[in-house]
Design an enzyme around this catalytic site. Sequence first.
Site, PDB file in Angstrom:
ATOM      1  N   LYS A   1       0.842  -1.196   0.000  1.00 45.69           N
ATOM      2  CA  LYS A   1       0.000   0.000   0.000  1.00 45.69           C
ATOM      3  C   LYS A   1       0.879   1.249   0.000  1.00 45.69           C
ATOM      4  O   LYS A   1       1.485   1.605   1.006  1.00 45.69           O
ATOM      5  CB  LYS A   1      -0.902   0.023   1.240  1.00 45.69           C
ATOM      6  CG  LYS A   1      -2.017   1.050   1.108  1.00 45.69           C
ATOM      7  CD  LYS A   1      -2.628   1.446   2.434  1.00 45.69           C
ATOM      8  CE  LYS A   1      -1.837   2.518   3.120  1.00 45.69           C
ATOM      9  NZ  LYS A   1      -1.631   3.746   2.356  1.00 45.69           N
TER      10      LYS A   1
ATOM     11  N   GLU B   1       9.956   1.680  10.511  1.00 38.76           N
ATOM     12  CA  GLU B   1      10.981   2.675  10.176  1.00 38.76           C
ATOM     13  C   GLU B   1      10.300   4.025  10.256  1.00 38.76           C
ATOM     14  O   GLU B   1       9.474   4.363   9.407  1.00 38.76           O
ATOM     15  CB  GLU B   1      11.528   2.432   8.760  1.00 38.76           C
ATOM     16  CG  GLU B   1      12.261   1.123   8.583  1.00 38.76           C
ATOM     17  CD  GLU B   1      13.594   1.071   9.305  1.00 38.76           C
ATOM     18  OE1 GLU B   1      14.012   2.077   9.915  1.00 38.76           O
ATOM     19  OE2 GLU B   1      14.229   0.006   9.269  1.00 38.76           O
TER      20      GLU B   1
HETATM   21  P1  NAD Z   1       2.451   8.647   7.542  1.00 40.14           P
HETATM   22  O1  NAD Z   1       2.727   7.928   8.780  1.00 40.14           O
HETATM   23  O2  NAD Z   1       1.419   9.706   7.536  1.00 40.14           O
HETATM   24  O3  NAD Z   1       2.000   7.640   6.382  1.00 40.14           O
HETATM   25  C1  NAD Z   1       2.778   6.525   6.026  1.00 40.14           C
HETATM   26  C2  NAD Z   1       1.876   5.451   5.459  1.00 40.14           C
HETATM   27  O4  NAD Z   1       1.025   4.954   6.484  1.00 40.14           O
HETATM   28  C3  NAD Z   1       0.961   5.910   4.332  1.00 40.14           C
HETATM   29  O5  NAD Z   1       0.924   4.900   3.342  1.00 40.14           O
HETATM   30  C4  NAD Z   1      -0.374   6.034   5.045  1.00 40.14           C
HETATM   31  O6  NAD Z   1      -1.481   5.918   4.177  1.00 40.14           O
HETATM   32  C5  NAD Z   1      -0.319   4.889   6.017  1.00 40.14           C
HETATM   33  N1  NAD Z   1      -1.245   4.992   7.152  1.00 40.14           N
HETATM   34  C6  NAD Z   1      -1.975   6.050   7.558  1.00 40.14           C
HETATM   35  N2  NAD Z   1      -2.697   5.721   8.663  1.00 40.14           N
HETATM   36  C7  NAD Z   1      -2.393   4.434   8.952  1.00 40.14           C
HETATM   37  C8  NAD Z   1      -2.793   3.551   9.996  1.00 40.14           C
HETATM   38  N3  NAD Z   1      -3.639   3.915  10.965  1.00 40.14           N
HETATM   39  N4  NAD Z   1      -2.259   2.304  10.001  1.00 40.14           N
HETATM   40  C9  NAD Z   1      -1.375   1.920   9.049  1.00 40.14           C
HETATM   41  N5  NAD Z   1      -0.975   2.728   8.048  1.00 40.14           N
HETATM   42  C10 NAD Z   1      -1.472   3.972   7.998  1.00 40.14           C
HETATM   43  O7  NAD Z   1       3.857   9.189   7.070  1.00 40.14           O
HETATM   44  P2  NAD Z   1       4.173  10.171   5.874  1.00 40.14           P
HETATM   45  O8  NAD Z   1       3.731  11.529   6.289  1.00 40.14           O
HETATM   46  O9  NAD Z   1       3.656   9.576   4.603  1.00 40.14           O
HETATM   47  O10 NAD Z   1       5.773  10.102   5.804  1.00 40.14           O
HETATM   48  C11 NAD Z   1       6.612  10.971   6.477  1.00 40.14           C
HETATM   49  C12 NAD Z   1       7.190  10.315   7.707  1.00 40.14           C
HETATM   50  O11 NAD Z   1       7.821   9.087   7.363  1.00 40.14           O
HETATM   51  C13 NAD Z   1       8.284  11.133   8.377  1.00 40.14           C
HETATM   52  O12 NAD Z   1       8.119  11.128   9.763  1.00 40.14           O
HETATM   53  C14 NAD Z   1       9.563  10.394   8.023  1.00 40.14           C
HETATM   54  O13 NAD Z   1      10.631  10.610   8.889  1.00 40.14           O
HETATM   55  C15 NAD Z   1       9.105   9.002   7.992  1.00 40.14           C
HETATM   56  N6  NAD Z   1      10.017   8.176   7.199  1.00 40.14           N
HETATM   57  C16 NAD Z   1      10.807   7.276   7.844  1.00 40.14           C
HETATM   58  C17 NAD Z   1      11.706   6.524   7.124  1.00 40.14           C
HETATM   59  C18 NAD Z   1      12.583   5.506   7.802  1.00 40.14           C
HETATM   60  O14 NAD Z   1      13.062   4.609   7.128  1.00 40.14           O
HETATM   61  N7  NAD Z   1      12.818   5.583   9.090  1.00 40.14           N
HETATM   62  C19 NAD Z   1      11.812   6.670   5.758  1.00 40.14           C
HETATM   63  C20 NAD Z   1      10.994   7.611   5.137  1.00 40.14           C
HETATM   64  C21 NAD Z   1      10.081   8.347   5.874  1.00 40.14           C
END
Ligand code: NAD
Length: 467
Positions: free
Chosen positions: A168, A241
């Site tokens: 997803k 992550e």
């Molecule tokens: P997010 O947490 O808003 O979304 C990530 C994913 O989770 C999306 O696909 C979203 O649709 C899904 N999601 C939303 N609600 C959910 C739920 N209740 N259960 C399961 N999945 C759900 O993050 P974002 O805003 O898309 O990304 C930015 C963040 O990601 C930043 O904090 C960044 O640091 C982090 N990030 C971490 C890494 C790493 O490897 N540590 C890499 C890239 C980004």
Amino acid sequence: MSEYKLLINGKLVDGAKSSPVLNPATEEAVAACPRASEAQLNEAVSAAKAAFPSWSATPIAERKKVLSAIADAIEANASELARLLTQEQGKPIGDATGEVYGTAAFFRYFTMLDLPVKIIEDSEGKKVEAHRRPLGVIGAIVPWNFPMILMAFKLPPALLAGNTVVLKPAPTTPLTSLKLGELIKDIVPAGVVNIIADENDLGAALTAHPDVRKISFTGSTATGQKVMAGAAGLLKRITLELGGNDAGIVLDDVNPKEAAPKLFQSAFQNSGQVCIAMKRLYVHEKIYDEMCDELANIANNTIIGDGLKQGTQLGPLQNKMQFEKVKELIEDAKKTGNVIAGGETPDEKGYFIRPTIVRDITDGTRLVDEEQFGPVLPVIKYSDPDDAIARANASPYGLGGSIWSNDKDKAYELATKLESGSVWINKHADLAPNIPFGGARLSGLGSELGEEGLAEFTQLKIINMAK
Ligand code: NAD
């Protein structure tokens, strides 16, 4: 009807509904995107479950051939994928091209790994073996900053180990993943990989689905916590992550002119939307003024714009929510710090923020303490390196960090004191498929990549035989 389709059980299908994906550089629609219903998510999980017995019994050599064929397909379509990636994500086309080829390389890397049976003991009385068995259906959830390469942290090891997958992507960057579905439809047996797009409403259902055995999640800490809670009922395996607030610590022997371009790149690549971007920079007081001037000079000379335009060095923020959040953090930083480059948003369409350098700011302000995830860097003055380490470690995050010095021994000693999953010396954010990657504290749980990352897609099974 959309030209993009979901991939469910080996078939390209329309979504239950459709909504546009916006280009963050123009705020115009790139394409209509099919969005799955919960019923379609359930179909995808059922398909993955049905495909599991045969895929997990397929010899690993055959599974490797499938990974290689996926890599071939990505490379053969690299320019189309890169263009689409720039359009939906915003990054400059050169970076997008690098991400696409990197994705293929990650698939190829995992074809070099194996999961051999390990003999733990072979003595007079017994023989003990450790086997690595696949888990079943994996839910792979990806954010919007690197839609392709972060998918490739998950799919290749999951598939190599014999699992099946429901992928997803993030709702604002689903198109490259859906395009991948089209490319691999006839490469991967039906149901082994399913790709659905949502409107940010199916992550919880995927996490809680009783037939999903593991969630491999990349995203924010807040959502990661929900994933952990959602997985608790069935004690699902999870790899998280999450966010970071990486510190870079520059010692007093560094030449600001030489180091500034590397530091700038570490903080501003992908317009700062990198989990392991350098998000706060601690610079020794002896070279502080000069370093601030060098960084401001680079920032002022950086070309921002539509990633498809020749010469663009930094693209827009990926989405409006992030754009507003970063603007808010800059406004807050102006209360205590001095903005010496950027700080404003150009008066044109698109979610653009000029690269921003804030000096004379310190810990205890939002820009230093929170994860900005955007093109703004606080530069903090320090006098004692141990104090800088203590401040770096005071964060609830622990993803990465870096030490910059010409004194390799001193840098190494300080690196051992930084409490994070990765520490770099005289560089930052150097990731590769063979190097395990994971975060400490609120930055995550478990690791991805390398042999350790592969092992997380398996169940350890011990066979203990009497002789
Ligand atoms: P997010 O947490 O808003 O979304 C990530 C994913 O989770 C999306 O696909 C979203 O649709 C899904 N999601 C939303 N609600 C959910 C739920 N209740 N259960 C399961 N999945 C759900 O993050 P974002 O805003 O898309 O990304 C930015 C963040 O990601 C930043 O904090 C960044 O640091 C982090 N990030 C971490 C890494 C790493 O490897 N540590 C890499 C890239 C980004």
